[in-house]
Motif scaffolding. Structure first.
Motif, short mmCIF file in Angstrom:
data_model
loop_
_atom_site.label_atom_id
_atom_site.label_comp_id
_atom_site.label_asym_id
_atom_site.label_seq_id
_atom_site.Cartn_x
_atom_site.Cartn_y
_atom_site.Cartn_z
N THR A 84 -9.51 17.04 -5.05
CA THR A 84 -8.09 17.27 -4.73
C THR A 84 -7.32 15.98 -4.56
O THR A 84 -6.17 15.87 -4.98
N TRP A 85 -7.95 14.98 -3.95
CA TRP A 85 -7.24 13.75 -3.58
C TRP A 85 -7.72 12.55 -4.40
O TRP A 85 -7.90 11.46 -3.87
N ILE A 86 -7.92 12.75 -5.67
CA ILE A 86 -8.37 11.67 -6.56
C ILE A 86 -7.38 10.50 -6.51
O ILE A 86 -6.17 10.70 -6.62
N GLY A 87 -7.91 9.30 -6.37
CA GLY A 87 -7.07 8.11 -6.31
C GLY A 87 -6.76 7.66 -4.90
O GLY A 87 -6.36 6.52 -4.69
N TRP A 88 -6.94 8.57 -3.93
CA TRP A 88 -6.67 8.24 -2.54
C TRP A 88 -7.97 7.85 -1.83
O TRP A 88 -9.05 8.29 -2.22
N SER A 89 -7.85 7.05 -0.79
CA SER A 89 -9.00 6.64 0.02
C SER A 89 -8.70 6.84 1.49
O SER A 89 -7.54 6.85 1.91
N LEU A 90 -9.76 7.00 2.28
CA LEU A 90 -9.58 7.06 3.73
C LEU A 90 -9.08 5.71 4.22
O LEU A 90 -9.56 4.66 3.81
N ALA A 91 -8.08 5.73 5.09
CA ALA A 91 -7.52 4.49 5.62
C ALA A 91 -8.47 3.85 6.62
O ALA A 91 -9.09 4.54 7.43
N MET A 106 -5.21 10.29 7.42
CA MET A 106 -4.52 9.15 6.84
C MET A 106 -5.18 8.73 5.53
O MET A 106 -6.34 8.30 5.52
N LEU A 107 -4.45 8.89 4.42
CA LEU A 107 -4.95 8.50 3.11
C LEU A 107 -4.06 7.41 2.53
O LEU A 107 -2.83 7.43 2.70
N LEU A 129 0.83 -1.20 0.00
CA LEU A 129 0.00 0.00 0.00
C LEU A 129 0.87 1.25 0.00
O LEU A 129 1.92 1.29 0.63
N GLU A 130 0.39 2.26 -0.70
CA GLU A 130 1.06 3.56 -0.72
C GLU A 130 0.29 4.52 0.18
O GLU A 130 -0.94 4.61 0.11
N TRP A 131 1.02 5.25 1.02
CA TRP A 131 0.42 6.16 1.99
C TRP A 131 0.85 7.59 1.70
O TRP A 131 1.99 7.83 1.32
N MET A 132 -0.05 8.53 1.93
CA MET A 132 0.29 9.94 1.76
C MET A 132 1.19 10.37 2.91
O MET A 132 0.96 10.04 4.07
N ASP A 133 2.26 11.11 2.58
CA ASP A 133 3.17 11.63 3.61
C ASP A 133 2.41 12.46 4.64
O ASP A 133 1.45 13.17 4.31
N PHE A 134 2.88 12.39 5.88
CA PHE A 134 2.39 13.34 6.88
C PHE A 134 2.78 14.75 6.44
O PHE A 134 3.85 14.98 5.89
N GLY A 135 1.90 15.70 6.69
CA GLY A 135 2.19 17.09 6.35
C GLY A 135 1.66 17.53 5.00
O GLY A 135 1.69 18.71 4.69
#
Length: 215
Positions: free
Chosen positions: A62-69, A183-184, A39-45
């Motif tokens: 804004t966050w297309i492709g990402w999901s709530l963890a 967390m995305l 899994l790929e996670w969005m960096d903190f910050g």
């Protein structure tokens, strides 16, 4: 001699296979990869200064492709990233609000914990001369807002912990702050893991070439 190099090659391939599936990998996409789960996670910050609800509202823009963890994904990440790395305090709790804590007390003057590389790969919500602080929110299995966080001190011990299971942090849903992220996560494209196969194939060719030269 040929059998020696063939054995060495097999050992190299086994080691490569082992290490290619373990650890946290930094990327150039403001993200990091947990190779244990793929899994790929969005960096903190990256999405700090936005409230949890704001991030939810912008998932399709804004966050297309990402999901709530999910809670399970977050706990797997924290376990893979910090458990069993040799810290001074390493324990897991599976009941109540207090999920997990991995603590590493360091010795003057280095202040380099066993988690230093992992911290560097994950990014920070706030960074100054004294510490790197990160906190990421997620909805736990009860639907309550919970968080994970770590503090990377420059002059004392580092710690990481996970709080969940109905800790009633819902008041933070509309709280935009530089200290807080959401967390995305997203699955890696199917083609990305093939890089491991390419590396193994290259090592195999190298071993065969060495064996031939020694004949």
């Amino acid at each position: 001699m040929k059998f020696f190099f063939a054995g060495a090659c097999a050992t190299l391939l086994a080691l490569a296979a082992q290490f290619s599936h373990a650890g946290i990998i930094d990327t150039s996409n403001n993200s990091f990869i947990d190779t244990d789960t793929g899994l790929e996670w969005m960096d903190f910050g990256i999405n700090n200064n936005l409230s949890y609800d704001q991030v939810v509202d912008e998932l399709s823009t804004t966050w297309i492709g990402w999901s709530l963890a999910t809670e399970a994904q977050v706990l797997n990440l924290w376990h893979n990233a910090f458990s069993g790395k040799g810290s001074d305090f390493d324990a897991e709790y599976v009941s109540g609000n207090y999920y997990a804590r991995y603590d590493d007390d360091v010795t003057y003057p280095t202040y380099q914990s066993v988690h230093e590389t992992t911290f560097d790969s994950m990014g920070c919500n706030i960074l100054n001369s004294s510490y790197c602080f990160s906190r990421g929110f997620f909805a736990d299995s009860t639907g309550s807002l919970s968080y994970v966080n770590f503090m990377n001190f420059n002059t004392s011990g580092d710690y990481v912990d996970v709080y969940g299971r109905n800790v009633n942090l819902d008041s933070y849903r509309n709280n935009p702050d530089i200290l807080y992220s959401t967390m995305l996560v997203k699955a890696l494209p199917a083609s990305v893991p093939e890089a491991n196969s390419v590396m193994l194939f290259a090592l195999g060719l190298l071993g065969l070439n060495l064996a031939r030269r020694r004949q």
